[in-house]
Design a protein around this motif. Structure first.
Motif, PDB file in Angstrom:
ATOM      1  N   ARG A   4       0.779  -1.191   0.034  1.00 41.93           N
ATOM      2  CA  ARG A   4       0.115  -0.066  -0.048  1.00 41.93           C
ATOM      3  C   ARG A   4       0.878   1.141   0.090  1.00 41.93           C
ATOM      4  O   ARG A   4       1.602   1.229   0.911  1.00 41.93           O
ATOM      5  N   ALA A   6       0.254   4.148   1.009  1.00 44.67           N
ATOM      6  CA  ALA A   6       0.005   5.068   1.938  1.00 44.67           C
ATOM      7  C   ALA A   6       0.827   4.268   3.342  1.00 44.67           C
ATOM      8  O   ALA A   6       1.553   5.174   3.990  1.00 44.67           O
ATOM      9  N   ALA A   7       0.788   3.190   3.280  1.00 46.22           N
ATOM     10  CA  ALA A   7       1.719   2.379   4.296  1.00 46.22           C
ATOM     11  C   ALA A   7       2.995   2.698   4.179  1.00 46.22           C
ATOM     12  O   ALA A   7       3.938   3.002   5.306  1.00 46.22           O
ATOM     13  N   GLY A   9       4.464   5.098   2.683  1.00 41.10           N
ATOM     14  CA  GLY A   9       5.023   6.288   3.034  1.00 41.10           C
ATOM     15  C   GLY A   9       5.064   6.810   4.453  1.00 41.10           C
ATOM     16  O   GLY A   9       6.139   7.412   4.987  1.00 41.10           O
ATOM     17  N   LEU A  10       4.054   6.066   5.107  1.00 40.92           N
ATOM     18  CA  LEU A  10       4.106   6.223   6.710  1.00 40.92           C
ATOM     19  C   LEU A  10       5.263   5.616   7.015  1.00 40.92           C
ATOM     20  O   LEU A  10       5.926   6.214   8.274  1.00 40.92           O
ATOM     21  N   ARG A  66      -1.128   6.341  12.946  1.00 38.44           N
ATOM     22  CA  ARG A  66      -1.675   6.468  11.710  1.00 38.44           C
ATOM     23  C   ARG A  66      -1.548   5.177  10.954  1.00 38.44           C
ATOM     24  O   ARG A  66      -2.199   4.585  10.001  1.00 38.44           O
ATOM     25  N   LEU A  67      -0.251   4.669  10.658  1.00 36.33           N
ATOM     26  CA  LEU A  67       0.095   3.509  10.170  1.00 36.33           C
ATOM     27  C   LEU A  67      -0.807   2.189  10.692  1.00 36.33           C
ATOM     28  O   LEU A  67      -1.237   1.371   9.834  1.00 36.33           O
ATOM     29  N   VAL A  70      -4.098   2.347   9.108  1.00 37.87           N
ATOM     30  CA  VAL A  70      -4.083   1.980   7.621  1.00 37.87           C
ATOM     31  C   VAL A  70      -3.692   0.557   7.461  1.00 37.87           C
ATOM     32  O   VAL A  70      -4.414  -0.022   6.246  1.00 37.87           O
TER      33      VAL A  70
END
Length: 107
Positions: A4, A6-7, A9-10, A66-67, A70
Motif C-alpha cells: 500500500r 500510504a503504508a 509513505g508512513l 496512523r500506520l 492504515v
C-alpha cells in the motif's frame, strides 16, 4: 498481501523521524558536555536539540498510530452525537436489563 503506497509513505516517515530523533539526542548529549565545560552558547543548542528530539519522537508516535489504522490494526472511534441532541434518546434501551428499586436486577 499487496503493498500500500500510504503504508510505505508512513513507514518512511517513521524511519526519518526516528533517525532524526536519534541524531538530535546524540547532539543534545554532546552540547550538554560542551555546556558543562563552560561554553555558554552550547546551552542554547542543547535546548534546541532537546525540543527537536521531543518533536521528532512525537511525530514518530503519531505516524505509528496512523500506520496502524492504515494496516487495519486499530479502528477509528465510534462517532459521537452532536452536543445539542439528547444522548439518552440515541442509546438502545432494549438491550439493558430492567433495574428494580434497591439496585437489584430484574429476574
Amino acid at each position: 498481501m499487496r503493498l500500500r503506497p500510504a503504508a510505505l509513505g508512513l513507514a518512511a516517515g517513521i524511519t526519518v523521524a526516528v533517525v532524526a530523533w536519534g541524531f538530535l539526542v546524540r547532539s543534545a548529549i554532546d552540547f550538554g558536555v560542551s555546556a558543562r565545560s563552560g561554553e555558554d552558547r552550547a546551552w542554547w543548542f542543547l535546548v534546541l536539540a532537546s525540543v527537536g528530539a521531543i518533536a521528532c519522537l512525537f511525530l514518530a508516535f503519531v505516524l505509528v498510530a496512523r500506520l496502524s489504522r492504515v494496516l487495519g490494526i486499530t479502528t477509528a472511534p465510534a462517532p459521537r452525537p452532536p452536543r445539542g441532541e439528547d444522548r439518552s434518546a440515541l442509546e438502545d434501551t432494549a438491550e439493558r436489563p430492567a433495574v428494580r428499586p434497591g439496585g437489584h436486577r430484574a429476574d
